[in-house]
Design a protein around this motif. Structure first.
Motif, PDB file in Angstrom:
ATOM      1  N   ARG A   1       0.833  -1.215   0.000  1.00  0.00           N
ATOM      2  CA  ARG A   1       0.000   0.000   0.000  1.00  0.00           C
ATOM      3  C   ARG A   1       0.863   1.258   0.000  1.00  0.00           C
ATOM      4  O   ARG A   1       0.568   2.233  -0.695  1.00  0.00           O
ATOM      5  CB  ARG A   1      -0.927   0.014   1.206  1.00  0.00           C
ATOM      6  N   ALA A   2       1.921   1.246   0.801  1.00  0.00           N
ATOM      7  CA  ALA A   2       2.817   2.408   0.854  1.00  0.00           C
ATOM      8  C   ALA A   2       3.478   2.626  -0.504  1.00  0.00           C
ATOM      9  O   ALA A   2       3.586   3.752  -0.982  1.00  0.00           O
ATOM     10  CB  ALA A   2       3.876   2.209   1.939  1.00  0.00           C
ATOM     11  N   LEU A   3       3.894   1.546  -1.144  1.00  0.00           N
ATOM     12  CA  LEU A   3       4.524   1.670  -2.457  1.00  0.00           C
ATOM     13  C   LEU A   3       3.526   2.116  -3.517  1.00  0.00           C
ATOM     14  O   LEU A   3       3.873   2.894  -4.410  1.00  0.00           O
ATOM     15  CB  LEU A   3       5.180   0.348  -2.860  1.00  0.00           C
ATOM     16  N   GLU A   4       2.277   1.664  -3.422  1.00  0.00           N
ATOM     17  CA  GLU A   4       1.244   2.122  -4.359  1.00  0.00           C
ATOM     18  C   GLU A   4       1.031   3.629  -4.224  1.00  0.00           C
ATOM     19  O   GLU A   4       0.883   4.334  -5.228  1.00  0.00           O
ATOM     20  CB  GLU A   4      -0.073   1.387  -4.114  1.00  0.00           C
ATOM     21  N   ALA A   5       1.020   4.123  -2.994  1.00  0.00           N
ATOM     22  CA  ALA A   5       0.846   5.564  -2.775  1.00  0.00           C
ATOM     23  C   ALA A   5       2.017   6.341  -3.364  1.00  0.00           C
ATOM     24  O   ALA A   5       1.832   7.373  -4.017  1.00  0.00           O
ATOM     25  CB  ALA A   5       0.713   5.862  -1.278  1.00  0.00           C
ATOM     26  N   ARG A   6       3.227   5.836  -3.168  1.00  0.00           N
ATOM     27  CA  ARG A   6       4.396   6.523  -3.714  1.00  0.00           C
ATOM     28  C   ARG A   6       4.427   6.452  -5.231  1.00  0.00           C
ATOM     29  O   ARG A   6       4.822   7.406  -5.898  1.00  0.00           O
ATOM     30  CB  ARG A   6       5.689   5.960  -3.131  1.00  0.00           C
ATOM     31  N   ALA A   7       3.996   5.336  -5.797  1.00  0.00           N
ATOM     32  CA  ALA A   7       3.928   5.213  -7.256  1.00  0.00           C
ATOM     33  C   ALA A   7       2.933   6.232  -7.819  1.00  0.00           C
ATOM     34  O   ALA A   7       3.177   6.845  -8.860  1.00  0.00           O
ATOM     35  CB  ALA A   7       3.536   3.796  -7.656  1.00  0.00           C
ATOM     36  N   ALA A   8       1.822   6.429  -7.120  1.00  0.00           N
ATOM     37  CA  ALA A   8       0.832   7.416  -7.564  1.00  0.00           C
ATOM     38  C   ALA A   8       1.415   8.824  -7.532  1.00  0.00           C
ATOM     39  O   ALA A   8       1.192   9.622  -8.447  1.00  0.00           O
ATOM     40  CB  ALA A   8      -0.420   7.328  -6.684  1.00  0.00           C
ATOM     41  N   VAL A   9       2.194   9.140  -6.512  1.00  0.00           N
ATOM     42  CA  VAL A   9       2.840  10.453  -6.433  1.00  0.00           C
ATOM     43  C   VAL A   9       3.840  10.608  -7.579  1.00  0.00           C
ATOM     44  O   VAL A   9       3.950  11.685  -8.174  1.00  0.00           O
ATOM     45  CB  VAL A   9       3.518  10.645  -5.059  1.00  0.00           C
ATOM     46  N   LEU A  10       4.549   9.538  -7.927  1.00  0.00           N
ATOM     47  CA  LEU A  10       5.478   9.604  -9.052  1.00  0.00           C
ATOM     48  C   LEU A  10       4.740   9.888 -10.358  1.00  0.00           C
ATOM     49  O   LEU A  10       5.241  10.613 -11.211  1.00  0.00           O
ATOM     50  CB  LEU A  10       6.287   8.309  -9.154  1.00  0.00           C
ATOM     51  N   VAL A  11       3.548   9.328 -10.518  1.00  0.00           N
ATOM     52  CA  VAL A  11       2.745   9.618 -11.707  1.00  0.00           C
ATOM     53  C   VAL A  11       2.389  11.099 -11.751  1.00  0.00           C
ATOM     54  O   VAL A  11       2.439  11.726 -12.815  1.00  0.00           O
ATOM     55  CB  VAL A  11       1.481   8.723 -11.758  1.00  0.00           C
ATOM     56  N   VAL A  12       2.058  11.686 -10.600  1.00  0.00           N
ATOM     57  CA  VAL A  12       1.783  13.126 -10.552  1.00  0.00           C
ATOM     58  C   VAL A  12       2.998  13.891 -11.046  1.00  0.00           C
ATOM     59  O   VAL A  12       2.876  14.814 -11.864  1.00  0.00           O
ATOM     60  CB  VAL A  12       1.389  13.577  -9.124  1.00  0.00           C
TER      61      VAL A  12
END
Length: 124
Positions: free
Chosen positions: A72-83
């Motif tokens: 879950r933490a990595l999914e959140a960080r991946a989403a921020v990278l997409v931003v």
């Protein structure tokens, strides 16, 4: 990259980071709590995550919980990278989808990631 992973020839690895690299303590917590170890163990085989019928229920539950929390933490960080890819680098949805998901048609998936990343950055 400030966090370094050095792989050794004897199937071991060494992680190095500084307090400045991990200002919020996420990496330190992930290592100290066993989350990283459980998640890496889950990568060792395709079905049981390295845990078999001899594994206690308590250990199996801890492995599932820790691996899920790290995912879950990595999914959140991946989403921020997409931003960042979209806002800072002005990449198209199609290009991001191609690189991140291996399929340029997954633009709606990338947009959902972007929205999640934006919520995360905005504190929501």
């Amino acid at each position: 990259m400030a966090v370094t992973v050095t792989q050794h020839s004897d199937f071991s690895a060494e992680l190095r980071w500084t307090r400045l690299d991990d200002r919020h303590g996420h990496l330190t917590h992930t290592v100290a709590s066993g989350e990283l170890a459980h998640a890496l163990q889950a990568l060792t085989d395709e079905f049981g995550g390295g845990y078999g019928s001899q594994t206690s229920e308590e250990t199996a539950l801890a492995a599932a919980a820790h691996t899920t929390r790290l995912a879950r933490a990595l999914e959140a960080r991946a989403a921020v990278l997409v931003v960042h890819l979209r806002d800072e680098h002005q990449l198209s949805w199609r290009k991001i989808a191609e690189v991140v998901h291996g399929d340029p048609a997954k633009q709606s998936t990338v947009r959902r990631q972007y929205d999640a990343g934006r919520r995360h950055l905005d504190g929501g």
